[in-house]
Write an enzyme that holds these catalytic residues in place. Structure first.
Site, short mmCIF file in Angstrom:
data_model
loop_
_atom_site.label_atom_id
_atom_site.label_comp_id
_atom_site.label_asym_id
_atom_site.label_seq_id
_atom_site.Cartn_x
_atom_site.Cartn_y
_atom_site.Cartn_z
CB ILE A 16 -1.31 3.66 -7.75
CG1 ILE A 16 -0.72 4.52 -8.87
CG2 ILE A 16 -0.25 3.41 -6.69
CD1 ILE A 16 -0.05 5.78 -8.40
CG HIS A 17 -2.11 -2.68 -8.05
ND1 HIS A 17 -1.22 -3.71 -7.87
CD2 HIS A 17 -2.06 -2.37 -9.37
CE1 HIS A 17 -0.67 -4.02 -9.03
NE2 HIS A 17 -1.15 -3.22 -9.96
CB ALA A 18 -0.36 -3.54 -2.73
N PRO A 20 2.90 -1.85 -7.32
CG PRO A 20 1.42 -0.95 -8.89
CD PRO A 20 1.67 -2.16 -8.05
CB ALA A 21 1.69 1.72 -4.08
#
Length: 87
Positions: A16-18, A20-21
């Site tokens: 979960i990176h920027a 998709p977060a």
């Protein structure tokens, strides 16, 4: 009492990176129910970007989402589809 719950294994190699977060938070915020996300050890408000990013979930980890309140079934369905398409 929590009526809806999702378990999902992160497939994205970046976890979960920027991007998709941010999309996850935006999707969760579209529903009036309480949405929590995390692991059995740590759950955070899925409508708060810093909490979601702070989980630092990686590929292969299991995440859990719980839904409690108005339109929880709709929220669970929308976020389950989001997870399959984005993570």
């Amino acid at each position: 009492m929590i009526l809806e719950k999702i378990r999902y294994i992160i497939q994205d190699e970046l976890g979960i990176h920027a991007r998709p977060a941010g999309l996850l938070v935006k999707t969760a915020a579209g529903f009036p129910c309480k949405v929590m996300v995390g692991t059995p050890e740590k759950m955070v408000d899925a409508k708060r970007i810093m909490g979601v990013m702070g989980l630092a979930l990686k590929q292969g980890q299991e995440m859990v989402m719980t839904f409690d309140g108005e339109k929880e079934a709709e929220a669970a369905g929308a976020l389950a589809a989001f997870l399959r398409e984005n993570l």
